[in-house]
Design a protein around this motif. Structure first.
Motif, short mmCIF file in Angstrom:
data_model
loop_
_atom_site.label_atom_id
_atom_site.label_comp_id
_atom_site.label_asym_id
_atom_site.label_seq_id
_atom_site.Cartn_x
_atom_site.Cartn_y
_atom_site.Cartn_z
N VAL A 241 -11.60 10.22 7.18
CA VAL A 241 -11.51 11.68 7.20
C VAL A 241 -10.05 12.11 7.12
CG1 VAL A 241 -11.85 13.70 8.64
CG2 VAL A 241 -13.67 12.05 8.40
N LEU A 242 -9.18 11.52 7.98
CA LEU A 242 -7.78 11.94 7.97
C LEU A 242 -7.10 11.54 6.67
CD1 LEU A 242 -6.94 11.36 11.67
CD2 LEU A 242 -6.95 13.51 10.45
N GLY A 243 -7.46 10.35 6.16
CA GLY A 243 -6.88 9.92 4.90
C GLY A 243 -7.28 10.81 3.75
N SER A 244 -8.55 11.28 3.74
CA SER A 244 -8.99 12.16 2.65
C SER A 244 -8.30 13.50 2.74
CB SER A 244 -10.50 12.37 2.72
OG SER A 244 -11.15 11.16 2.59
N ILE A 245 -8.11 14.01 3.97
CA ILE A 245 -7.39 15.27 4.10
C ILE A 245 -5.98 15.11 3.54
CG2 ILE A 245 -6.43 16.91 5.76
CD1 ILE A 245 -8.81 16.44 7.49
N LEU B 162 0.87 12.02 7.13
CA LEU B 162 -0.42 11.52 7.62
C LEU B 162 -0.62 10.07 7.21
CD1 LEU B 162 -3.00 14.36 7.12
CD2 LEU B 162 -3.01 12.80 9.01
N LYS B 163 -0.27 9.76 5.97
CA LYS B 163 -0.45 8.38 5.50
C LYS B 163 0.50 7.44 6.23
CE LYS B 163 -3.24 9.02 1.86
NZ LYS B 163 -4.58 8.46 1.81
N ALA B 164 1.69 7.93 6.62
CA ALA B 164 2.66 7.07 7.30
C ALA B 164 2.45 7.08 8.80
CB ALA B 164 4.08 7.51 6.98
N ALA B 165 1.53 7.92 9.32
CA ALA B 165 1.25 8.01 10.76
C ALA B 165 2.48 8.41 11.56
CB ALA B 165 0.68 6.70 11.29
N LEU B 166 3.23 9.40 11.08
CA LEU B 166 4.32 9.96 11.89
C LEU B 166 3.72 10.78 13.02
CD1 LEU B 166 6.65 11.03 9.03
CD2 LEU B 166 6.78 9.05 10.47
N VAL B 167 4.53 11.07 14.09
CA VAL B 167 3.84 11.40 15.33
C VAL B 167 2.89 12.57 15.37
CG1 VAL B 167 4.59 12.50 17.50
CG2 VAL B 167 4.41 10.09 17.28
N PRO B 168 3.12 13.73 14.84
CA PRO B 168 2.01 14.68 15.04
C PRO B 168 0.75 14.27 14.27
CG PRO B 168 3.97 15.75 14.13
CD PRO B 168 4.23 14.30 14.12
N PHE B 169 0.88 13.35 13.34
CA PHE B 169 -0.25 12.98 12.48
C PHE B 169 -0.70 11.55 12.74
CE2 PHE B 169 3.02 15.21 9.83
CZ PHE B 169 2.50 16.47 9.95
N HIS B 170 -0.47 11.01 13.94
CA HIS B 170 -0.64 9.57 14.11
C HIS B 170 -2.01 9.17 14.64
CE1 HIS B 170 0.09 11.03 18.09
NE2 HIS B 170 -0.37 9.91 18.57
N ILE C 20 1.34 1.53 5.31
CA ILE C 20 1.87 2.82 5.75
C ILE C 20 3.26 3.05 5.17
CG2 ILE C 20 0.52 3.17 7.84
CD1 ILE C 20 2.68 1.87 9.42
N LYS C 21 3.98 1.99 4.85
CA LYS C 21 5.32 2.18 4.31
C LYS C 21 5.28 2.55 2.84
CE LYS C 21 7.24 -0.88 7.56
NZ LYS C 21 6.05 -1.70 7.83
N THR C 22 4.36 1.89 2.10
CA THR C 22 4.29 2.18 0.67
C THR C 22 3.74 3.58 0.44
OG1 THR C 22 3.67 -0.10 0.47
CG2 THR C 22 3.55 1.21 -1.49
N LEU C 23 2.58 3.87 1.06
CA LEU C 23 1.93 5.15 0.79
C LEU C 23 2.65 6.29 1.50
CD1 LEU C 23 -1.86 4.34 1.00
CD2 LEU C 23 -0.23 3.93 -0.80
N GLY C 24 3.27 5.99 2.63
CA GLY C 24 3.90 7.06 3.40
C GLY C 24 5.38 7.16 3.16
N VAL C 25 6.13 6.18 3.69
CA VAL C 25 7.59 6.30 3.70
C VAL C 25 8.16 6.27 2.28
CG1 VAL C 25 9.70 5.23 4.50
CG2 VAL C 25 7.70 5.25 5.95
#
Lengths: 508, 122
Positions: A160-164, A214-222, A245-250
């Motif tokens: 769910v969170l990934g799709s958002i 959200l993809k990197a799971a930074l704190v408000p989105f973790h 999380i590093k490739t898709l996020g950072v």
């Protein structure tokens, strides 16, 4: 010898579709093939480390067609993906025997690798989204691979969170296309430099920060990470925490902020605040955990914070027109920490998998005294823990040292103090793991356990050796100039990226 | 105005995902968000009374050999349509996976209510 860029995507993609055909009887053949694929990707990434260039897919010239671009940053990420995926695949060879449908697992694994390689190579913003979705959907399925209560619940939450996040990113892409009329990152960057950032583009940037955050799971989105990462099989946890999380996020966030939109003081501070809050909150939450893998997952949030902090500090320094040397030092610290974290966090997840396979539990309170019974797991876990806590001379020490020096040079002493403080918390949480898992009395139920054999040990020892040797990447100038410096250069050059890419395509 | 409605649709989807407690309704909310973005992409290329962007003999300017400016001003942008097709296929893939996970969760827990599906803590 020149190697065409699409091979990095095509090899794992083709193998992913071949593997399910092997069926039950060809299981060992499928395993060997999958291992060969990940190893060959690692070898390709090392051999062609300085071979930068652009590839026009289907010979459509830009801006009409899609291009794949390989520069220093892509090379660094390709190398990290190669290392982590080969080690995790080697570990799976034995570990995944406890699950059914191994061929399907291998196929999903390779799809994930193909997606990540595509993300780091793509020079086209919509193509990046497509590869990002390939990697994400494969990872949703892999988190739920065990099909037990917890796995399914975690998989649904993650999905769910990934799709958002994906929808936000697609919305941002649509806004960028509407405002600049281009999908090629180099052209978008040029259009933004010409026209400046208007309200629509600023909104798009906000959507990108949220989506990739959200993809990197930074704190408000973790919220999804501590459920999703422990529920996956151990090698997949290693892949997710280590590199996904590093490739898709950072990576995607850094590419957007530095190379496409261009840095500003505000975005630099935003990244620094996100990074600092991730570091502190992740570390505090990790301290209270009694589940081995859950503790590691929270620690991942904290460590991702270091990477984002380094990159954000660099962005702030660049846009304040401060000394470029200190900005590139901050970015060097961030990127070096990214690579280090990929190695030692995947190693920690692999050791947790090894412990779980032998003892059948993940609860720290139910274990104890495994040091004599599982000596190699214990040693590799100790190396990784020392590395993540920043004990010299292991790799984590050097990246944290660089970050502290950069923060002091930027006159942000409180940031340096937080870096050191979180490092201390990290040390405490890994001491806790050692105290409860490897030291103390052996519970009666665990008296007959034995060390795991074969490929699992090889994978762990391989990563442990890397942990010890990674420090050389900054200390030996030859290695640094080939691996880390070009990646830092890409980010410090910022929007010069567009001119670089256009130059590359004319050259080919 | 149509863009504002599109954004409203996006927000309705997001609201549904955040507020609803039934797993299937959450999945529907995600789909609404995806449709809103698809609609937005389509509208970026849309032109009132536009023509299909296909160049034939009659669209060429006989004097210069280039395209007629009336054609350039009237033709719709075909690129967003290609993007939307791709994005529909992607959302189909993730929808299939989401629904199958919902079915498996129902098999394990016997409910779709996410407030009752809470084994993971912390």
């Amino acid at each position: 010898m020149s190697i065409p860029l699409p091979l990095f995507v095509a090899i794992p993609l083709a193998a992913a579709f071949l593997l399910p055909m092997f069926g039950k009887k060809g299981k060992s053949a499928a395993t060997v093939l999958a291992n060969m694929v990940t190893l060959s990707l690692l070898v390709l990434a090392i051999v062609t480390i300085r071979q930068y260039g652009a590839y026009e897919v289907g010979k459509w010239s830009i801006p009409l067609g899609i291009i794949l671009v390989r520069d220093g940053l892509s090379s660094l990420l390709l190398l990290a993906i190669g290392v982590v995926s080969s080690a995790a695949m080697l570990f799976s060879t034995r570990y995944m025997e406890q699950y059914t449908a191994k061929a399907k697992y291998l196929s999903l694994f390779l799809l994930m690798v193909a997606g990540m390689n595509g993300v780091v190579l793509s020079g086209d913003i919509f193509n990046l989204y497509v590869f990002l979705e390939i990697a994400s959907i494969a990872s949703y399925a892999l988190v739920g691979f065990g099909c037990e209560h917890e796995e399914l619940e975690a998989s649904f939450k993650y999905m769910v969170l990934g799709s958002i996040a994906s929808t936000f990113i697609l919305f941002g892409i649509a806004l960028v296309y509407g405002n600049t009329g281009a999908l090629n990152m180099a052209y978008i960057s040029k259009a933004i430099q010409d026209s400046g950032v208007n309200a629509g583009l600023a909104f798009a940037l906000a959507l990108f920060v949220t989506g990739f955050g959200l993809k990197a799971a930074l704190v408000p989105f973790h919220a999804w990470l501590p459920d999703a990462h422990p529920s996956a099989p151990a090698p997949i946890s290693a892949m997710l925490s280590g590199i996904l999380i590093k490739t898709l996020g950072v990576y995607a966030l850094a590419r957007m902020v530095f190379n496409v939109f261009g840095v500003s003081v505000e975005i630099g501070w935003l990244l620094m605040v996100l990074g600092l809050s991730s570091m502190v909150v992740g570390a505090f939450l990790a301290l209270g955990q009694w589940d081995f893998k859950r503790l590691l997952a929270y620690s991942s949030i904290s460590q991702i914070g270091y990477v984002i902090l380094g990159i954000g500090l660099g962005a702030t320094l660049i846009s304040q027109q401060a000394s470029l040397a200190w900005a590139s030092l901050a970015i060097l610290g961030g990127l070096f920490h990214l690579v280090n974290h990929a190695v030692y966090k995947s190693l920690l997840f692999l050791t947790s998998g090894s412990v779980e396979m032998s003892t059948g539990t993940r609860q720290l309170r139910e274990m104890g005294g495994l040091a004599e019974r599982m000596p190699i797991t214990r040693t590799t876990c100790a190396v990784a823990s020392a590395s993540i806590a920043g004990v010299p001379p292991f790799s984590g020490f050097w990246s944290k040292l660089i970050l502290v020096v950069a923060a002091v040079q930027a006159r942000l002493f409180w940031v340096a103090a937080i870096i050191v403080f979180v490092s201390l918390c990290t040390l405490i949480m890994y001491l806790k793991i050692h105290r409860y898992v490897f030291l103390g009395e052996v519970p009666r139920s665990l008296e007959h356990i034995k060390e795991n054999k074969g490929s699992m040990l090889v994978a762990m020892v391989f990563l442990a050796c890397l942990c010890v040797l990674m420090g050389l990447l900054v200390l030996v100038p030859g290695l640094r100039e080939n691996v880390l410096d070009p990646a830092v250069q890409v980010l410090t050059d910022g929007v010069k990226y567009s001119a670089d890419v256009m130059g590359m395509t004319i050259g080919t | 105005m149509p863009y504002a409605l599109c954004f409203l649709l996006f927000m309705i989807g997001l609201y549904c995902v955040v507020v609803k407690k039934n797993m299937v309704k959450i999945v529907i909310g995600i789909l609404v968000m995806e449709y809103a973005v698809n609609l937005f992409l389509i509208m970026l290329g849309y032109r009132m009374g536009g023509v299909a962007p296909i160049v034939g003999q009659s669209e060429l300017d006989p004097s210069t050999g280039g395209l007629l400016s009336s054609f350039l001003n009237a033709s719709v942008d075909p690129l967003p349509q290609a993007l939307v097709l791709t994005s529909i296929v992607i959302s189909l893939g993730s929808l299939a996976l989401m629904i199958s996970v919902c079915v498996r969760v129902y098999g394990k827990y016997g409910t779709f209510d996410i407030t009752e599906i809470r084994r993971l803590k912390g």
